[in-house]
Design an enzyme around this catalytic site. Structure first.
Site, PDB file in Angstrom:
ATOM      1  N   ASP A   1       0.896  -1.218   0.016  1.00 27.71           N
ATOM      2  CA  ASP A   1       0.097   0.073  -0.071  1.00 27.71           C
ATOM      3  C   ASP A   1       0.895   1.319   0.143  1.00 27.71           C
ATOM      4  O   ASP A   1       2.153   1.514   0.766  1.00 27.71           O
ATOM      5  CB  ASP A   1      -0.739  -0.124   1.337  1.00 27.71           C
ATOM      6  CG  ASP A   1      -1.608   1.012   1.386  1.00 27.71           C
ATOM      7  OD1 ASP A   1      -2.718   1.249   0.525  1.00 27.71           O
ATOM      8  OD2 ASP A   1      -1.718   1.880   2.389  1.00 27.71           O
ATOM      9  N   GLU A  58       1.665  -0.630  -4.969  1.00 24.64           N
ATOM     10  CA  GLU A  58       0.785   0.497  -5.289  1.00 24.64           C
ATOM     11  C   GLU A  58       1.502   1.814  -5.322  1.00 24.64           C
ATOM     12  O   GLU A  58       2.137   2.455  -4.365  1.00 24.64           O
ATOM     13  CB  GLU A  58      -0.306   0.638  -4.134  1.00 24.64           C
ATOM     14  CG  GLU A  58      -1.380   1.732  -4.613  1.00 24.64           C
ATOM     15  CD  GLU A  58      -2.313   2.510  -3.598  1.00 24.64           C
ATOM     16  OE1 GLU A  58      -3.385   2.998  -3.955  1.00 24.64           O
ATOM     17  OE2 GLU A  58      -1.860   2.249  -2.564  1.00 24.64           O
TER      18      GLU A  58
END
Ligand code: GLC
Length: 540
Positions: free
Chosen positions: A211, A277
């Site tokens: 993330d 990401e």
């Protein structure tokens, strides 16, 4: 010589990945929130080894860790456990076993940039200036006038600094104040977070989606960021983040180094897939995440597609750019939906869902699908006073991500078969009509089209693992060819609202059409395709 090594490609190059937002997939406890048992229950839907199932090769689970849910799972209060509302470590182990039994790999979300304020690490860090964990987070003195240490904005609105009265310092948070950023410049943090990776690797996971990983290192001096001269004029007043150029708060050299270390760390565990990401601030910064000769991320996600106008020319340029920029060791991915973006069917319109599916599953690279897109789930309608997503609450309803996280619609029964009680987000009004059970029984449904596409792709080296060449086509069409050895696939996608004639040379047969065209043989000449139609032709 072929530019790409075709043999013995790892599974993450060949396979299709399916993202599950666990809170919204399937509820077995009746508390209105999805859980891990629910995912186990639906594994056969995802892949039971036959073309009656979707046929995906891997699932990526958004966070299922204990969390106060200020950011719905992306505020983790314990990296080494499962949220009791979603299950337990025992359920997780069973999920991995059951998935593996069906040949489905399991990728989990790893949230390295920040913890929840409820994490014991932060509670300790927060407790006093001389706590041994003080330096696990980013604390700074105020400026002489008492203001925050720099001008950086939080992604979710306002300043990225929160004043702490009790210890007389500010702490840094790139997202909510309930999500303090870890200090990756402290080696103890690095060790602790690597231990987290090892913990899950030992439990048998096949990969991590990391993330906002580009943000874990900030410039050591944290200087003020310049304003972005191209920032839109209509930003909300508290959208400081949107007004700045992000040159000091992400993509620092140390991040790329750490990605290399992650890559080293996972190697002994086999074909582990590392997905990054990466917020997109230009091709050069993004491309670097591949590392050199495969020592970086396997798939730095290509989120760019979702932000492009849905037009043949723009999509063509994006595909062309990827083809020309990527070095031989780098493999693309294609993402058209996720838990942060407007639903695919809403973004492009239902008339385009099949075309989008065909693009995503035939373009070179690993497709990463988002749950519900296979039945054309649309953005849910959430009244402004019912918004739960902090981004939507703090900055404005146009940022509300609840809409793309509404429950999966399994059947026409109560709560769309998702739960036996009122779900945490409302079921969409079209659930009686748009659901898995309905589409399962309709051979021309979107769901069955996805199944055909995915299963066809599974059997085609040309679609999974080959070169891509863009061909000339009429305006508003994207035409390309995929080829490996003697196998050649010709793909034509018509973005126009009217039929077009597309020149075709050679011999082949249409093996799949978005419009259920019959299998027809083709030879040099032209092919007429309908408005919004896409076809795959297998060439002889
Ligand atoms: C990522 C996640 C998003 C989350 C944010 C903060 O962008 O995809 O859902 O809010 O990180 O963790």
């Amino acid at each position: 010589m072929n530019k790409y090594p075709f043999q013995q490609a790892p599974w993450w190059k060949l396979g299709t990945i399916y993202q599950i937002y666990p809170y919204s997939f399937s509820d077995t406890t009746g508390n209105g929130m999805g859980d891990l048992e629910g995912i186990i229950k639906r594994l056969d839907y995802l892949n039971d080894g036959t073309p009656d199932s979707l046929g995906v090769d891997a699932i990526w689970l958004s966070p299922f860790y204990p969390s106060p849910k200020a950011d719905f799972g992306y505020d983790v209060s314990d990296y080494l456990d499962v949220d009791p509302e979603l299950g337990s470590l025992e359920t997780f182990d069973r999920l991995v076993d059951e998935a593996h039994r069906r040949g489905i790999r399991v990728i989990i979300d790893f949230v390295p940039n920040h913890t929840s304020e409820e994490h014991t690490w932060f509670k300790e860090s927060h407790s006093s200036l001389d706590n041994p964990r003080r330096d696990w987070y980013i604390w700074r003195d105020p400026t002489p006038d008492g203001g925050p240490p720099n001008n950086w904005g939080s992604h979710f609105g306002g300043s990225a600094w929160e004043w702490d009265e009790s210890t007389g310092q500010y702490y840094f948070h790139q997202f909510l104040k309930e999500q303090p950023d870890l200090n990756w410049r402290n080696p103890e943090v690095v060790w602790a977070m690597k231990d987290v990776l090892i913990f899950w690797l030992e439990r048998g996971v096949d990969g991590f989606r990391m993330d906002v990983v580009g943000m874990i290192y900030k410039h050591p001096e944290m200087p003020d960021q310049p304003l972005d001269p191209n920032a839109p004029d209509d930003l909300r007043p508290n959208d400081i983040y949107g007004r700045q150029l992000h040159i000091y708060d992400q993509d620092q050299d140390e991040v790329y180094e750490m990605v290399r270390e992650f890559n080293q760390l996972v190697r002994p565990y086999g074909e582990i897939c590392l997905i990054g990401e990466i917020l997109y601030f230009g091709a050069d910064r993004w491309l670097r995440y591949y590392g050199t000769e495969g020592d970086g991320f396997h798939l730095p996600m290509q989120l760019q597609f979702m932000h492009l106008p849905w037009e043949a020319d723009t999509i063509k340029s994006a595909v062309q750019e990827i083809e020309s920029l990527l070095p031989a060791h780098a493999w693309p991915s294609c993402v058209l939906g996720n838990h942060d973006e407007v639903r695919l069917a809403t973004r492009y319109g239902q008339e385009y869902t099949r075309l989008a599916a065909m693009l995503q599953l035939t373009v070179r690279g690993t497709p990463i699908l988002y749950y519900g897109d296979e039945i054309g789930l649309e953005n849910g309608v959430i009244d402004d006073d019912k918004i739960q997503d902090p981004w939507g609450i703090i900055v404005g309803p146009e940022f509300n991500r609840d809409c793309c996280r509404t429950p999966m619609q399994w059947d026409a029964g109560p709560q769309a078969g998702f739960s036996t009680s009122v779900p945490w987000l409302p079921i969409s009004a079209d659930a009686g009509e748009r659901n898995v059970a309905n589409q399962d029984g309709d051979q021309f449904s979107l769901l069955n089209f996805y199944r055909s596409l995915i299963w066809h792709r599974r059997g085609s080296e040309a679609l999974r693992n080959s070169t891509l060449e863009i061909l000339e086509g009429p305006p508003g069409c994207l035409v390309f060819e995929r080829q490996v050895d003697a196998e050649r696939a010709w793909i034509a996608l018509n973005f126009n609202g009217n039929e077009v004639e597309i020149p075709f040379s050679g011999e082949g047969e249409i093996i799949l059409s978005t419009h259920n065209q019959d299998i027809i043989n083709l030879s040099t000449g032209s092919l007429t395709i309908e408005a919004y139609e896409g076809v795959i032709v297998s060439c002889r």
